[in-house]
Write an enzyme that holds these catalytic residues in place. Sequence first.
Site, PDB file in Angstrom:
ATOM      1  N   LYS A   1     -36.117  82.995  35.612  1.00 44.04           N
ATOM      2  CA  LYS A   1     -35.085  83.389  34.781  1.00 44.04           C
ATOM      3  C   LYS A   1     -35.552  82.673  33.442  1.00 44.04           C
ATOM      4  CE  LYS A   1     -30.381  83.849  34.228  1.00 44.04           C
ATOM      5  NZ  LYS A   1     -29.023  83.719  34.430  1.00 44.04           N
TER       6      LYS A   1
ATOM      7  N   TYR B   1     -35.643  76.685  31.633  1.00 42.79           N
ATOM      8  CA  TYR B   1     -34.829  76.487  30.387  1.00 42.79           C
ATOM      9  C   TYR B   1     -35.414  75.206  29.439  1.00 42.79           C
ATOM     10  CZ  TYR B   1     -31.338  80.184  31.521  1.00 42.79           C
ATOM     11  OH  TYR B   1     -30.750  81.271  31.797  1.00 42.79           O
TER      12      TYR B   1
END
Length: 264
Positions: free
Chosen positions: A174, A144
Amino acid sequence: MTRISISKLLHKDKALFLAYDQGMEHGPTDFNAKNVDPQFIFDIALEGGYSAFACLPGVAEKHYEGAYKDVPIIVKLNASTKLAKINPISRQICSVERAIKAGASAVGFTIYDGSPNEPDMFHEFGKIVEQAHDYGLPVVAWMYPRGPNINELDNNVLSYASRIGMELGADIIKVKFNGDVDNLRWMVRCAGRTKVVISGGDRKDPLTFLTEAKKVMDAGVLGMAVGRNVWQAEKPYSITQALKAVVYDGKSSAEAVQYLQSGR
Ligand code: FBP
């Protein structure tokens, strides 16, 4: 060197992870009287047929028991909150050994690429990859991008994060989807043999959510890792059936919405 297998985390060669680390990352404002209870979420993971469940060690140690053990868990090894008003950083709070004792089939770690604290997270992550792989455990990295000078959803920033995850040795990354399918295809290429799963994000209306799921699956990702769009939904089991039709069976969102008509 033996390659780490991620097959235990998959169903029909696809990933559908139920994420439940938001109580730490966002705080209980994400919860209501039902979904504040980890058992409510474990029931969805088990009965719903998720290929894995992601949580922090506290939830795993207190609730991962009995039939729930049929669902593999990814235990997150670092954490941060919204309370600390500091540059983005997520430090290690759990060892690989503790995660294994809690029943982990994989470990998870968040990296805020581009943060002034990036070097610390890279350093901890490197050690974790080494230790987890020594035990044969796959590593899932939440990549992220975040920080004072970072545009989190910029195409180049997202593909850079994807590449960083691969270069650091994650088995699965992810990432967030910014709506640009061509860029997502590029992110998948940038990740090489590291597999990509897409996070769900804030709760959306179910058709928008399923349409996005279909788009990302068609772009070649391994699957999705979702939380709020499922366990905040009025019918978490129905949205799960619909999502499985898209992720596991390649159905269109139009075909999948039929599951929303009934059920709970
Ligand atoms: P959601 O599907 O609820 O967005 O969960 C995905 C996730 O990656 C969680 O694992 C994590 O807690 C959260 O999003 C972090 O979101 P952010 O840091 O962007 O607020």
